[in-house]
Structures are given as structure tokens and as C-alpha cells.
Design an enzyme around this catalytic site. Structure first.
Site, PDB file in Angstrom:
ATOM      1  CB  SER A   1      -0.010  -3.841  -1.392  1.00 47.53           C
ATOM      2  OG  SER A   1      -0.100  -2.462  -1.226  1.00 47.53           O
TER       3      SER A   1
ATOM      4  CD  GLU B   1       2.449   5.719  -8.538  1.00 48.22           C
ATOM      5  OE1 GLU B   1       2.325   5.388  -9.728  1.00 48.22           O
ATOM      6  OE2 GLU B   1       2.521   4.904  -7.596  1.00 48.22           O
TER       7      GLU B   1
END
Length: 560
Positions: free
Chosen positions: A67, A388
Site C-alpha cells: 500500500s 477514515e
């Protein structure tokens, strides 16, 4: 597990010895570490994926990525049959599998687990795995380790889907298990078609021609920018400029990307004075996070439009469509169905965003930190939206609400085609196909943001003014034992050790709009402190006061 199968696993795993002195754990993001430490782990996760596939009678996905981590890191995560993350019930097995040192103990561990879970290794059920990886150089040899792990389970097969974003791989697993076409081409077609549908449904009075209406996207020198360039060509007149794609000379996630932009609040590499006033966005390295930003006149700092603002934009639009459908004269008295729209956040969401959403009359709930908790809670609603602040999130539509929307669309199309109510039903159906319901997806998220901004006629400046973030501060305090802190109420209240929550409450009450909580880190012996207040000065003071309390109760001098 019979002798033949045990021999296959033993022979294969003997070629992949785990690194000595290294302990790995399967977190929300799967396993992640320096790439040189991961061969044995990835090989063993290949075995796990095959077992999971056999048990669930479904296709499973393996994605090799780290990521937003630096390029020298890598990792592996598992996509379950619904395209989401690995069941939490299997995480302890994943941890044990990664860390057992001896090949014979490994075979015994697998054999015991197979017996306990009643997984039939008799070739009656075959395993099928979809494999993907991001652009990291280490991805190639780790992919080979995964393939050998899968192949050590008799009858298991894999399909190498190539270089993908993480959300693409999750989407493919979900689509395959739903009996849908699931190639990368199908992914691009579904997203681009749904985007064009939403644009075609913009009310005539809101259709305005915008000069210089471009979105400039930072691809984090990763796979997302490359995929966006393909998608852009399928989306008609959407004007996108991609920078920091993997074709350039930049380093993956170094000085670029959603994580860098969101945490540092400065312009990524490749952006500067000429971008002042433009709508800008950033992906992370594997394109599962999305944030927007505005370059400030000094060309170094930015105004961040983070995941909380994206969530607020989506919630505003979805609520508007549901409100349009509520007063449907075709609705029969015996049909009282009203979809439940839920907003899911963590305690790290800015308090101003939570207040804004509640002022819209929306049901807002908090969960512990971690996408797996947010996703699970959002799935309890007819339409659940979670994000988020870091830019990871999505929208979930239940089967019930999708059936209701299809029925409502049929009724309205026969009675009042082209009415605003009919368009509202069509818009929600288009959103359900545009958004990636498996995981957060920067590509689909970007297209949905762009479609909604066109629908509302808002500039990024007006969007950013939905509410003003309260100043916040995050600190870390080193402690003897982080497990001494036990929290409740979605990590907003400390129940152990005794007395610390009362002390935090007393400190917080001294500040206007004060809010503060602490929680143990999941990976290191630190306690994380989060604080908000009316000004940055007050926020910093509150955070420092609570950090001192944590040190008094739990720090290295606490026992003296």
C-alpha cells in the site's frame, strides 16, 4: 490430511525457510514487512488461501502489496469470497502459519487446522485463487512464492491477474463469486458506464459549462495513475491530468501519495505554484485511499479535503436522493419500507465532521479503529457509508435496498419516466455500481466525487466549506506495557487502569470544544493520544497535558 498431501506441503515449504528472529502478525492490512523477509510468509499464505477456497467453496484473492509503505517493503493480504478482508476467525491461524519455524511443525499445524475446520482435502472440492500485485520490484519473486504455496495443495489452481490496484483484485473476487464477468476490462466498463449514467442524470438547471474544470491527480508513482489513464478514456468528457504515474522517474510513495499528503499537509512532488486554485487529488501506492487538496498561494502548503469531507459529500448526495424517493405517491400504505442510511466513523474522525453529519439528521455511529470494524458495522444498514480521514472508505448497499430500488425504478418508469423521483432511483442504482462495495477504491471514489460535484455544481472550495475542521493533534507516549490500557465505547473511554479516564475528563473540560481520547497502538509499546479543541494552541496544550497523564499512569517512571 493424508500422507500424500502432507508430503507435498513438506516438500514445498522446505524451500521457504522463515527468517530467524522475525515475528509477523496478520493485521487489517495483512502481513507487511521488508520484502526480503516475506518469501516464506507469502508461500504459506498461498497454502492458507487454498484451504480457505476449499472451505468456502469460493474463489479467494491474494494481493501482493504494501500500500502506502516505502518501496522496499511489501506484503500480502487475502480477499474473502465477498471481496472483503479475511475473516477475523482465520487471523490466529494466519499468525501461527507465518511464524512456525520447523517444516514438520508447519505440516502438523496445517493438519490440525484442517481437521478442526473439517476442510475436505480429497479433491472433491478444488481451490481457485486470483493473484494480483502492485508495481514493486519484489512483487515478482513474492508472486512466485505464492504460486508454489497454492500448488502444494493438491488440485488447487491460480490465475495470475497481473499488476492491479488492490481494489481491482478485491472487486474481481467479489464479481467472480457473484457469477459476474470479472476481468479488468469488466471493471473499467462497469465504472465508466456508471459514471456516465450519473452525469446524464444531472438536472438540466444544474448543467453548467465550466471553464478549466480539470482534476489533477497524484498517482503516488504507483499503479493507480496508470489505471486512471485507461479509465479516463472511457469516461467521456471527464478532464483528468495524471501526474506521478509509475512510468515516471519518481519513487513509489516517496514525497507523494495520499498518506504523505494527508499526514504532512504539504504539496506532493510534481505540484506547485501553477496548481493554485485547481482541484487536486492523491491516491496511495495501491490506490485504495483517496484524498483531495487545494494548493495554497505559497505553493508548498495545502488545504486538505480528507476522507471525512469525502464521506460528508457522499452522505449529502445519498440523503438527497433518498429524500426525493420518500414522498413517492406510488408508494402503497401497506409498503412502509424506508431504507436505513447509516454513517460509520472512528473516534479519529474530526469532531466537526461528526457534528455536520448529525445536523443533517443522519445516524452516525463509531467503531474501533480499523477498516474491518467500519465495514462490518456499515453492512448492518440498508445503505452504510464509512470513511477514515486517511481516505479509505466506501458505500455498502444491502440486497434488500437494491431490490427495492429496482422495484421503485420499474414503477416510476411506467408512471412518470424522467421525473426527479425516477432519476433519484436511477442515481442510487448507478452509485451502487460505480462504488466498489468490496473495499475502498481510489478510482471509483474519484469518479463518484467528480459526478457529485457536477451534480451539485460545487467547486472544491465550496465543498471544503461544508464545515471547518477543529484543530487536532496526535501524540505517542512510550509505555512499559500498552496492554495495560483497556478501552470501551469504540475506544473513546478508558476502563483500565482505574482513574486515568477521570483525569483525562478533568483536563479536557478546561478547553473549548475539547475532546481527547487515548488508545494502545496495535504494533508498538506506545499509547496514542488524540486531541481536539477550538484553537491549535489549546489543542496542543490539551494533547500535551494528557500525554503527561499517560506517562504518570503508564510510563517508565510510573512504578516509582
Amino acid at each position: 490430511m493424508n500422507q500424500e498431501q502432507s508430503s507435498l506441503v513438506l516438500q514445498s515449504s522446505s524451500n521457504f525457510s522463515p527468517p530467524k528472529g522475525v515475528k509477523l502478525s496478520y493485521g487489517t492490512a495483512g502481513f507487511r514487512a521488508d520484502a526480503t523477509l516475506l518469501k516464506s510468509t507469502v508461500h504459506r499464505v498461498g497454502i492458507l488461501a487454498a484451504l480457505r477456497s476449499i472451505q468456502t467453496k469460493s474463489v479467494i484473492g491474494l494481493m501482493i502489496t504494501a500500500s502506502h509503505n516505502q518501496v522496499s517493503d511489501n506484503g500480502i493480504k487475502i480477499a474473502d469470497p465477498n471481496g472483503g478482508m479475511l475473516s477475523q476467525l482465520w487471523e490466529p491461524f494466519a499468525d501461527s502459519l507465518a511464524n512456525v519455524a520447523d517444516p514438520f511443525e508447519l505440516v502438523q499445524l496445517i493438519s490440525d487446522f484442517v481437521s478442526k475446520e473439517i476442510i475436505p482435502l480429497d479433491n472433491v472440492r478444488s481451490a481457485e485463487i486470483l493473484l494480483g500485485r502492485d508495481t514493486r520490484p519484489s512483487g515478482e519473486y513474492l508472486l512466485e512464492a505464492a504460486k508454489q504455496g497454492i500448488s502444494s495443495i493438491k488440485g488447487a489452481i491460480y490465475h495470475d491477474m497481473g499488476i492491479l490496484t488492490t481494489p481491482q483484485l478485491h472487486w474481481m473476487v467479489r464479481a467472480r463469486n457473484m457469477g459476474m464477468n470479472s476481468t479488468e476490462h469488466d471493471y473499467f466498463q462497469q465504472l465508466s458506464h456508471s459514471y456516465r449514467c450519473l452525469v446524464e442524470l444531472i438536472p438540466d438547471e444544474k448543467k453548467v459549462s465550466k471553464s478549466n474544470d480539470i482534476v489533477v491527480v497524484d498517482g503516488a508513482n504507483g499503479v493507480g495513475g496508470d489505471k486512471l489513464e485507461i479509465l479516463r478514456e472511457l469516461c467521456g468528457d471527464l478532464s483528468i491530468e495524471v501526474r506521478n504515474s509509475s512510468k515516471g522517474e519518481g519513487v513509489l510513495n516517496k514525497g507523494v501519495g495520499a498518506d504523505f499528503v494527508q499526514k504532512e499537509k504539504v504539496v506532493p512532488s510534481g505540484f506547485g505554484r501553477s496548481d493554485v486554485g485547481l482541484r487536486c487529488a492523491s491516491f496511495d501506492g495501491d490506490a485504495d485511499r483517496l484524498v483531495y487538496f487545494l494548493v495554497q498561494p505559497d505553493s508548498k502548503l495545502i488545504d486538505l479535503v480528507d476522507g471525512d469531507k469525502i464521506l460528508s459529500l457522499f452522505a449529502h448526495f445519498i440523503k438527497e436522493q433518498l429524500d426525493a424517493l420518500k414522498d413517492n405517491e406510488l408508494e402503497k400504505p401497506c409498503d412502509p419500507y424506508h431504507p436505513r442510511l447509516g454513517i460509520v466513523q472512528t473516534a479519529y474522525a474530526n469532531g466537526a465532521s461528526t457534528a455536520y453529519l448529525k445536523n443533517l439528521g443522519l445516524d452516525v455511529v463509531l467503531t474501533p479503529t480499523g477498516v474491518k470494524y467500519l465495514h462490518e458495522k456499515a453492512s448492518e444498514y440498508d445503505i452504510g457509508i464509512y470513511f477514515e480521514a486517511n481516505g479509505h472508505g466506501t458505500i455498502l448497499f444491502s440486497d434488500t435496498v437494491l431490490s427495492w430500488l429496482e422495484d421503485r425504478n420499474s414503477e416510476l418508469s411506467s408512471a412518470c419516466t424522467g421525473s426527479e423521483k425516477h432519476k433519484a432511483a436511477l442515481r442510487l442504482l448507478a452509485v451502487s455500481k460505480l462504488i466498489n462495495q468490496a473495499v475502498g477504491d481510489a478510482l471509483s471514489g474519484l469518479l463518484l466525487v467528480e459526478a457529485i460535484l457536477l451534480h451539485t455544481g460545487w467547486s472544491i472550495q465550496k465543498w471544503n466549506e461544508l464545515y471547518k475542521d477543529l484543530p487536532s493533534r496526535q501524540l505517542k507516549v512510550k509505555v512499559v506495557d500498552r496492554t495495560a490500557v483497556v478501552t470501551a465505547k469504540a475506544e473513546t473511554v478508558v476502563v483500565q487502569p482505574a482513574g486515568i479516564q477521570e483525569a483525562i475528563d478533568t483536563a479536557t473540560a478546561k478547553y473549548r470544544h475539547g475532546r481527547c481520547f487515548i488508545r494502545p497502538s496495535g504494533t508498538e509499546d506506545v499509547i496514542r493520544v488524540y486531541a481536539e479543541a477550538a484553537t491549535q494552541e489549546e489543542t496542543d496544550s490539551l494533547a500535551n497535558s494528557v500525554a503527561k497523564l499517560v506517562d504518570q499512569f503508564l510510563g517508565f517512571g510510573s512504578s516509582q
